[in-house]
Design a protein around this motif. Sequence first.
Motif, PDB file in Angstrom:
ATOM      1  N   GLU A  20       0.823  -1.210   0.000  1.00  0.00           N
ATOM      2  CA  GLU A  20       0.000   0.000   0.000  1.00  0.00           C
ATOM      3  C   GLU A  20       0.859   1.264   0.000  1.00  0.00           C
ATOM      4  O   GLU A  20       0.502   2.267  -0.625  1.00  0.00           O
ATOM      5  CB  GLU A  20      -0.945  -0.016   1.190  1.00  0.00           C
ATOM      6  CG  GLU A  20      -2.040  -1.059   1.095  1.00  0.00           C
ATOM      7  CD  GLU A  20      -2.913  -0.883  -0.142  1.00  0.00           C
ATOM      8  OE1 GLU A  20      -3.216   0.274  -0.508  1.00  0.00           O
ATOM      9  OE2 GLU A  20      -3.276  -1.908  -0.755  1.00  0.00           O
ATOM     10  N   VAL A  38      -4.525   4.494   5.909  1.00  0.00           N
ATOM     11  CA  VAL A  38      -5.245   3.592   5.002  1.00  0.00           C
ATOM     12  C   VAL A  38      -4.440   2.322   4.789  1.00  0.00           C
ATOM     13  O   VAL A  38      -4.973   1.210   4.805  1.00  0.00           O
ATOM     14  CB  VAL A  38      -5.540   4.288   3.660  1.00  0.00           C
ATOM     15  CG1 VAL A  38      -6.101   3.294   2.644  1.00  0.00           C
ATOM     16  CG2 VAL A  38      -6.517   5.445   3.861  1.00  0.00           C
ATOM     17  N   ARG A  85     -15.737   0.328  10.946  1.00  0.00           N
ATOM     18  CA  ARG A  85     -14.475   0.930  10.505  1.00  0.00           C
ATOM     19  C   ARG A  85     -14.293   2.306  11.130  1.00  0.00           C
ATOM     20  O   ARG A  85     -15.209   2.910  11.669  1.00  0.00           O
ATOM     21  CB  ARG A  85     -14.449   1.055   8.982  1.00  0.00           C
ATOM     22  CG  ARG A  85     -14.358  -0.279   8.266  1.00  0.00           C
ATOM     23  CD  ARG A  85     -14.365  -0.093   6.757  1.00  0.00           C
ATOM     24  NE  ARG A  85     -13.163   0.613   6.331  1.00  0.00           N
ATOM     25  CZ  ARG A  85     -12.976   1.022   5.068  1.00  0.00           C
ATOM     26  NH1 ARG A  85     -13.906   0.819   4.167  1.00  0.00           N
ATOM     27  NH2 ARG A  85     -11.869   1.647   4.733  1.00  0.00           N
ATOM     28  N   SER A 138      -0.740   4.941  -0.952  1.00  0.00           N
ATOM     29  CA  SER A 138      -1.894   5.085  -0.077  1.00  0.00           C
ATOM     30  C   SER A 138      -1.503   5.872   1.161  1.00  0.00           C
ATOM     31  O   SER A 138      -0.366   5.760   1.633  1.00  0.00           O
ATOM     32  CB  SER A 138      -2.405   3.702   0.359  1.00  0.00           C
ATOM     33  OG  SER A 138      -2.854   2.951  -0.745  1.00  0.00           O
ATOM     34  N   GLU A 146      -4.774   0.183   7.847  1.00  0.00           N
ATOM     35  CA  GLU A 146      -6.085  -0.453   7.937  1.00  0.00           C
ATOM     36  C   GLU A 146      -6.175  -1.656   7.002  1.00  0.00           C
ATOM     37  O   GLU A 146      -6.694  -2.724   7.374  1.00  0.00           O
ATOM     38  CB  GLU A 146      -7.183   0.552   7.603  1.00  0.00           C
ATOM     39  CG  GLU A 146      -8.588  -0.036   7.720  1.00  0.00           C
ATOM     40  CD  GLU A 146      -9.667   0.959   7.350  1.00  0.00           C
ATOM     41  OE1 GLU A 146     -10.674   1.033   8.062  1.00  0.00           O
ATOM     42  OE2 GLU A 146      -9.505   1.654   6.321  1.00  0.00           O
ATOM     43  N   ARG A 147      -5.664  -1.506   5.791  1.00  0.00           N
ATOM     44  CA  ARG A 147      -5.700  -2.616   4.843  1.00  0.00           C
ATOM     45  C   ARG A 147      -4.796  -3.756   5.327  1.00  0.00           C
ATOM     46  O   ARG A 147      -5.114  -4.934   5.130  1.00  0.00           O
ATOM     47  CB  ARG A 147      -5.296  -2.142   3.449  1.00  0.00           C
ATOM     48  CG  ARG A 147      -6.291  -1.167   2.826  1.00  0.00           C
ATOM     49  CD  ARG A 147      -5.963  -0.889   1.368  1.00  0.00           C
ATOM     50  NE  ARG A 147      -6.155  -2.084   0.548  1.00  0.00           N
ATOM     51  CZ  ARG A 147      -7.309  -2.419  -0.030  1.00  0.00           C
ATOM     52  NH1 ARG A 147      -8.380  -1.655   0.116  1.00  0.00           N
ATOM     53  NH2 ARG A 147      -7.389  -3.514  -0.770  1.00  0.00           N
TER      54      ARG A 147
END
Length: 302
Positions: free
Chosen positions: A251, A260, A300, A256, A263-264
């Motif tokens: 990411e 983010v 989330r 990103s 989180e991924r």
Amino acid sequence: MTGRLVHTGQAVVDLVMRVEALPPPGGDVLASDVRFTAGGGFNVMAAAARAGAEVVYAGEHGTGRFGDLVREALAAEGIELVQTPVASDTGVCVVLVDAAGERTFITETGAEGTLTAEHLHRVRPRAGDLVYVTGYSLLRESNRDALLEWLPSMGEHRVLLDPGPLAADVGPDVWRALLPHVDILSCNAAEAAAMSTVDGVEAVAVRVTRVGAAGCDVVENGVTVRVPGFPVDPVDTNGAGDAHAGVLAAELLRDSPLLVAAERANAAAAIAVGRYGPATSPSRAEVDELLASQEQLGHRGY
């Protein structure tokens, strides 16, 4: 993607044995499942590749059945090899996974412990590449010396360090030499505790600490943010940290935002622990699906 993940660590063969509990000293237990599979650094590389990153393995690999197994696994994930096989076989890690999904490692080093600076200089850096360094490399004199000589030549390329479970066994002089070249530290809570006493670790710009099912703590510019994890019933925690680190790297290569990316990475780790085996990181589409389902449930946010 802005560049490639250049992995300088060690891909080995995992002998994974599932047991009800670890045997006591002098005891014995029966395994309910036994598998030979590519592991070690392969898990991180596979996770990054499945997340869409272009991945290069800069480490060594050997001749023999274990080296063949690792090369086949790397090829199946579309991972590029830099080195040619050396005249010894790839090493093996015995992995014991108990009924709670916790894992214990015993590692024997093979060809992957013979890296040299000359070999690393075969890497042809590209703009935007992210270099991945593991603490396991710092425990082998050849690999350690090769990295410390080669990393200064990386210039503007970002370096991600995963110190690994043996971080406390790395000498302070080695950390002192390495950390000025590190931009991102990715580790679990126990590894973060071991690194907390190391001079220079606070100067690393980005630090991501995995805190199990709770998610991860992200430190950037002195500010700490907890990025929540995802509810899951763990089957096998072996490889979960690798899935997290590989997706985090992928990411970041995609540019990103850091939170983010974290989180991924949490989502990928949650999916991975629900599967048996070390290289169980999901595809990018599977992460998208989990994030979408959690958003619908209102779970989330950070």
